[in-house]
Design a protein around this motif. Structure first.
Motif, PDB file in Angstrom:
ATOM      1  N   ILE A 323       1.246  -1.200   0.276  1.00  0.00           N
ATOM      2  CA  ILE A 323       0.125  -0.087  -0.408  1.00  0.00           C
ATOM      3  C   ILE A 323       1.085   1.297   0.468  1.00  0.00           C
ATOM      4  CG2 ILE A 323      -1.818  -1.181   0.825  1.00  0.00           C
ATOM      5  CD1 ILE A 323      -1.079  -0.493   3.880  1.00  0.00           C
ATOM      6  N   ARG A 324       2.527   1.109  -0.245  1.00  0.00           N
ATOM      7  CA  ARG A 324       2.926   2.533  -1.047  1.00  0.00           C
ATOM      8  C   ARG A 324       2.247   3.529  -1.432  1.00  0.00           C
ATOM      9  NH1 ARG A 324       8.732  -0.544  -0.375  1.00  0.00           N
ATOM     10  NH2 ARG A 324       7.410  -1.535  -1.427  1.00  0.00           N
ATOM     11  N   SER A 325       2.422   4.292  -1.240  1.00  0.00           N
ATOM     12  CA  SER A 325       1.491   6.024  -2.036  1.00  0.00           C
ATOM     13  C   SER A 325       0.663   5.134  -2.703  1.00  0.00           C
ATOM     14  CB  SER A 325       3.164   5.597  -2.660  1.00  0.00           C
ATOM     15  OG  SER A 325       3.990   6.580  -2.747  1.00  0.00           O
ATOM     16  N   ALA A 326       0.177   4.227  -2.231  1.00  0.00           N
ATOM     17  CA  ALA A 326      -1.683   4.057  -2.454  1.00  0.00           C
ATOM     18  C   ALA A 326      -2.504   5.003  -2.270  1.00  0.00           C
ATOM     19  CB  ALA A 326      -2.277   2.824  -1.766  1.00  0.00           C
ATOM     20  N   PRO A 327      -3.596   4.730  -3.687  1.00  0.00           N
ATOM     21  CA  PRO A 327      -4.117   5.881  -3.378  1.00  0.00           C
ATOM     22  C   PRO A 327      -5.184   5.503  -2.641  1.00  0.00           C
ATOM     23  CG  PRO A 327      -4.017   5.292  -6.088  1.00  0.00           C
ATOM     24  CD  PRO A 327      -3.193   4.699  -5.044  1.00  0.00           C
ATOM     25  N   SER A 328      -5.265   4.643  -2.398  1.00  0.00           N
ATOM     26  CA  SER A 328      -6.773   4.331  -1.108  1.00  0.00           C
ATOM     27  C   SER A 328      -6.136   5.998   0.024  1.00  0.00           C
ATOM     28  CB  SER A 328      -6.421   3.231  -0.714  1.00  0.00           C
ATOM     29  OG  SER A 328      -5.260   2.376  -0.448  1.00  0.00           O
ATOM     30  N   ILE A 329      -4.700   5.645   0.047  1.00  0.00           N
ATOM     31  CA  ILE A 329      -4.767   6.626   1.935  1.00  0.00           C
ATOM     32  C   ILE A 329      -5.187   7.795   1.689  1.00  0.00           C
ATOM     33  CG2 ILE A 329      -2.718   7.807   2.939  1.00  0.00           C
ATOM     34  CD1 ILE A 329      -0.985   4.455   1.885  1.00  0.00           C
ATOM     35  N   VAL A 330      -5.047   8.302   0.570  1.00  0.00           N
ATOM     36  CA  VAL A 330      -5.462   9.442   0.264  1.00  0.00           C
ATOM     37  C   VAL A 330      -6.630   9.766   0.245  1.00  0.00           C
ATOM     38  CG1 VAL A 330      -5.404  11.651  -1.280  1.00  0.00           C
ATOM     39  CG2 VAL A 330      -2.711  10.246  -0.926  1.00  0.00           C
ATOM     40  N   LEU A 331      -7.585   9.289  -0.479  1.00  0.00           N
ATOM     41  CA  LEU A 331      -8.930   9.231  -0.799  1.00  0.00           C
ATOM     42  C   LEU A 331     -10.009   8.585   0.140  1.00  0.00           C
ATOM     43  CD1 LEU A 331     -11.226   8.838  -2.775  1.00  0.00           C
ATOM     44  CD2 LEU A 331     -11.275   6.526  -3.601  1.00  0.00           C
ATOM     45  N   SER A 332      -9.168   8.003   1.060  1.00  0.00           N
ATOM     46  CA  SER A 332      -9.738   7.438   2.402  1.00  0.00           C
ATOM     47  C   SER A 332      -9.718   8.941   3.302  1.00  0.00           C
ATOM     48  CB  SER A 332      -9.418   6.327   2.717  1.00  0.00           C
ATOM     49  OG  SER A 332      -8.269   5.996   3.677  1.00  0.00           O
ATOM     50  N   GLU A 333      -8.251   9.374   2.884  1.00  0.00           N
ATOM     51  CA  GLU A 333      -8.256  10.521   4.213  1.00  0.00           C
ATOM     52  C   GLU A 333      -9.553  11.702   4.114  1.00  0.00           C
ATOM     53  OE1 GLU A 333      -3.875  10.752   5.331  1.00  0.00           O
ATOM     54  OE2 GLU A 333      -4.291  11.344   3.726  1.00  0.00           O
ATOM     55  N   LYS A 334     -10.252  11.863   2.505  1.00  0.00           N
ATOM     56  CA  LYS A 334     -10.669  12.634   2.364  1.00  0.00           C
ATOM     57  C   LYS A 334     -11.628  12.666   2.385  1.00  0.00           C
ATOM     58  CE  LYS A 334      -7.881  14.602  -2.332  1.00  0.00           C
ATOM     59  NZ  LYS A 334      -7.955  15.854  -1.467  1.00  0.00           N
ATOM     60  N   LEU A 335     -12.081  11.292   2.078  1.00  0.00           N
ATOM     61  CA  LEU A 335     -13.895  10.892   2.501  1.00  0.00           C
ATOM     62  C   LEU A 335     -13.834  10.982   4.037  1.00  0.00           C
ATOM     63  CD1 LEU A 335     -14.288   7.628   0.490  1.00  0.00           C
ATOM     64  CD2 LEU A 335     -14.783   9.634   0.055  1.00  0.00           C
ATOM     65  N   LEU A 336     -12.758  10.855   4.647  1.00  0.00           N
ATOM     66  CA  LEU A 336     -12.822  11.007   6.482  1.00  0.00           C
ATOM     67  C   LEU A 336     -13.481  12.184   6.462  1.00  0.00           C
ATOM     68  CD1 LEU A 336     -10.758   8.014   7.562  1.00  0.00           C
ATOM     69  CD2 LEU A 336     -13.410   8.124   7.832  1.00  0.00           C
ATOM     70  N   ASN A 337     -12.658  13.790   6.019  1.00  0.00           N
ATOM     71  CA  ASN A 337     -13.246  14.728   6.754  1.00  0.00           C
ATOM     72  C   ASN A 337     -14.062  14.757   6.509  1.00  0.00           C
ATOM     73  OD1 ASN A 337      -9.797  14.598   7.787  1.00  0.00           O
ATOM     74  ND2 ASN A 337      -8.437  15.035   5.434  1.00  0.00           N
ATOM     75  N   GLU A 338     -15.069  14.022   5.400  1.00  0.00           N
ATOM     76  CA  GLU A 338     -16.320  14.536   4.798  1.00  0.00           C
ATOM     77  C   GLU A 338     -17.234  14.061   5.636  1.00  0.00           C
ATOM     78  OE1 GLU A 338     -17.156  17.195   2.080  1.00  0.00           O
ATOM     79  OE2 GLU A 338     -15.304  17.442   2.125  1.00  0.00           O
ATOM     80  N   GLY A 339     -16.384  13.443   7.000  1.00  0.00           N
ATOM     81  CA  GLY A 339     -17.462  13.000   7.977  1.00  0.00           C
ATOM     82  C   GLY A 339     -18.711  11.497   7.100  1.00  0.00           C
ATOM     83  N   ALA A 340     -17.693  10.416   6.033  1.00  0.00           N
ATOM     84  CA  ALA A 340     -18.158   9.696   6.327  1.00  0.00           C
ATOM     85  C   ALA A 340     -17.640   8.734   6.919  1.00  0.00           C
ATOM     86  CB  ALA A 340     -17.536   9.497   4.305  1.00  0.00           C
ATOM     87  N   ARG A 341     -17.990   7.680   6.588  1.00  0.00           N
ATOM     88  CA  ARG A 341     -18.450   6.759   7.256  1.00  0.00           C
ATOM     89  C   ARG A 341     -17.387   4.914   6.475  1.00  0.00           C
ATOM     90  NH1 ARG A 341     -21.853   3.388   8.786  1.00  0.00           N
ATOM     91  NH2 ARG A 341     -24.074   4.695   7.273  1.00  0.00           N
ATOM     92  N   VAL A 342     -15.748   4.515   6.791  1.00  0.00           N
ATOM     93  CA  VAL A 342     -15.360   4.170   5.367  1.00  0.00           C
ATOM     94  C   VAL A 342     -14.798   2.854   6.220  1.00  0.00           C
ATOM     95  CG1 VAL A 342     -13.435   4.127   4.497  1.00  0.00           C
ATOM     96  CG2 VAL A 342     -13.902   6.583   4.759  1.00  0.00           C
ATOM     97  N   THR A 343     -16.053   2.188   5.132  1.00  0.00           N
ATOM     98  CA  THR A 343     -15.560   0.647   5.267  1.00  0.00           C
ATOM     99  C   THR A 343     -14.125   0.214   4.156  1.00  0.00           C
ATOM    100  OG1 THR A 343     -17.336   0.456   6.232  1.00  0.00           O
ATOM    101  CG2 THR A 343     -16.532  -2.078   5.394  1.00  0.00           C
ATOM    102  N   ALA A 344     -13.917  -1.164   3.981  1.00  0.00           N
ATOM    103  CA  ALA A 344     -12.964  -0.811   3.174  1.00  0.00           C
ATOM    104  C   ALA A 344     -12.176  -3.054   3.565  1.00  0.00           C
ATOM    105  CB  ALA A 344     -11.697  -0.215   2.833  1.00  0.00           C
ATOM    106  N   PHE A 345     -12.120  -3.020   2.035  1.00  0.00           N
ATOM    107  CA  PHE A 345     -12.172  -4.740   2.347  1.00  0.00           C
ATOM    108  C   PHE A 345     -10.715  -4.864   1.072  1.00  0.00           C
ATOM    109  CE2 PHE A 345     -12.281  -8.606  -0.208  1.00  0.00           C
ATOM    110  CZ  PHE A 345     -11.647  -9.522   0.330  1.00  0.00           C
ATOM    111  N   ASP A 346     -10.059  -5.562   0.797  1.00  0.00           N
ATOM    112  CA  ASP A 346      -8.369  -5.980   0.236  1.00  0.00           C
ATOM    113  C   ASP A 346      -8.606  -7.725   0.651  1.00  0.00           C
ATOM    114  OD1 ASP A 346      -6.991  -4.141  -1.815  1.00  0.00           O
ATOM    115  OD2 ASP A 346      -5.948  -5.963  -1.007  1.00  0.00           O
ATOM    116  N   PRO A 347      -8.307  -8.304  -0.209  1.00  0.00           N
ATOM    117  CA  PRO A 347      -8.235  -9.533  -0.566  1.00  0.00           C
ATOM    118  C   PRO A 347      -6.923 -10.052  -0.291  1.00  0.00           C
ATOM    119  CG  PRO A 347      -8.885  -8.966  -3.125  1.00  0.00           C
ATOM    120  CD  PRO A 347      -8.512  -7.667  -1.990  1.00  0.00           C
TER     121      PRO A 347
END
Length: 442
Positions: A323-347
């Protein structure tokens, strides 16, 4: 031959097991004792497709130790495969490479050939050779830069089926010895000086990254025009002068190579008074692509507060847990900053560094009652998203944002013709059948 490996990351471990598969005896060292302990007990500390199988097939040729002196005493040729992470200024941190060189030179009782596979700025191999031979006159150290061109998730295949092998050194004897080792591979071998080999690696990675950023840049215009970036990329790729590889539109590139190598090359050029404007622009476009995708989600959701948003995929690409420099990191931060409840799954990913992201261990549990489903990594597992039983698990009607253009517009439109659905991707027209009375998920 007896060959030594310093570093059991993606490059080091793949190099070790593939050389063992060609019949060599491999002695492997790493300062991380837990990694060595895992390997000694029969485990594999990283995931890479095919790695575990080829490792176990060659178990009798592989020795793992945290004692560097054992490797140094047994081997006349040692590969340095340690990390060169980005420092706070964006330069390549060479401390692990330098530490390995110092370790080898301090404990060597005979001449050695030291092969640097780590990605390093131009001039590093020469500097390390000078450093090593200054420390002692009793032994002689010859250095070769042998860059790797491995794709994570396909690294074993790429090592065993290389498009080219690069040997950069000032000493012809060292090059010929390495050339003999690689004679078991059917690939063109380019012999050059070490500085050219170092720049070659950076130039190759930068070109591929620029190709990704180019099609992502065009995808933003395509999105605005309502055209289909998939068709545009296909048409461009049919030109044999361009080729179709690395023309897949998405949320942006990540990983341990492209971001840090681009910045390191940009800094190396600046140190030599040379401007490389394409490099900086490539990085900027990549960052803006992630912002562009987030803004699409935000525009649709208007107010994301307390909405459940499911992120499918966290690794920077499929078939790796990296997950180094993965787009998921920045995207999850932005969603959380908007007050979203973020659930994630990766195999494969089990630990995620962003506090507030709720990790679940199955695809099905991730999408239950979700307001918006976001595809971040194009794992094959997610091909089942449009099955009726999975569509029913999401809040109705399902809202899907595809950050990898994983599904064709044709198959999405077929689904939308039968069931209310809102689907947005990148650089393509949205598909929305909301508000139309249709039979729902039978």
């Amino acid at each position: 031959m007896k060959l030594g490996i310093f570093g059991v990351g993606y490059v080091g471990l793949v190099t070790a097991v593939c050389l063992a598969d060609k019949g060599h005896s491999i002695f492997i060292h790493d300062t991380a004792k837990e990694k060595i302990a895992t390997l000694q007990s029969g485990g594999v500390p990283i995931f890479e497709e095919g790695l575990e199988q080829i490792l176990h097939q060659n178990r009798n040729r592989l020795s793992f130790t945290h004692d560097a002196r054992k490797v140094i005493s047994e081997c006349e040729i040692i590969f340095i495969c340690t990390g060169t992470p980005q420092d706070e200024k964006g330069n390549a941190d060479l401390s692990q490479v330098e530490s390995a060189v110092n370790e080898i030179t301090s404990h060597s009782l005979s001449d050695k050939i030291i092969v640097i596979k780590s990605t390093v700025p131009p001039g590093t191999t020469e500097q390390m050779e000078q450093l090593a031979n200054k420390q002692t006159s009793a032994t002689n150290f010859l250095f070769v830069h042998n860059p790797e061109f491995l794709r994570q998730g396909k690294a074993v295949y790429d090592f065993m089926n290389p498009s080219r092998i690069i040997l950069g050194a000032s000493d012809k004897k060292a090059q010929e010895i390495l050339k003999n080792i690689y004679s078991a591979w059917d690939a063109p071998i380019l012999q050059t000086d070490s500085k050219s080999a170092e720049l070659l690696k950076y130039a190759a990675n930068s070109f591929l990254a620029m190709k990704i950023s180019y099609i992502n840049m065009i995808s933003q215009l395509s999105d605005s025009l309502g055209t289909n970036i998939d068709d545009i990329a296909s048409g461009i790729g049919l030109d044999p002068r361009i080729g179709s590889d690395f023309l897949k539109t998405g949320i942006g590139f990540g990983g341990s190579c492209f971001p840090k190598d681009l910045k390191a090359l940009e800094n190396a050029a600046a140190d030599n008074g040379v401007e490389l404007p394409f490099i900086g622009q490539t990085l900027d476009i990549n960052e803006k692509q992630g912002d562009f995708f987030f803004e699409k989600i935000k525009a649709y959701g208007e107010d994301l507060k307390n909405k459940k948003i499911t992120m499918l995929g966290l690794s920077f690409k499929p078939k790796t847990d990296d997950i180094r420099s993965a787009p998921s990191i920045v995207l999850s931060e932005k969603l959380l900053n908007e007050g979203a409840r973020v659930t994630a799954f990766d195999p494969l990913v089990r630990d995620f560094p962003i506090e507030g992201v709720h990790m679940v261990h199955s695809f099905e549990s991730a999408i239950i009652d979700t307001d918006i489903t976001v595809i971040v990594t194009e794992w094959d597992d997610f091909n089942q998203l449009f099955r009726a039983e999975n569509m029913k698990r999401m809040k109705q009607p399902p809202v899907i944002f595809d950050g990898r253009n994983m599904f064709t517009l044709e198959e999405v439109r077929r689904i939308a013709d039968q069931h209310p659905l809102h689907y947005e991707s990148i650089g393509r027209p949205k598909v929305s059948s909301l508000g139309v009375k249709k039979q729902i998920f039978v």
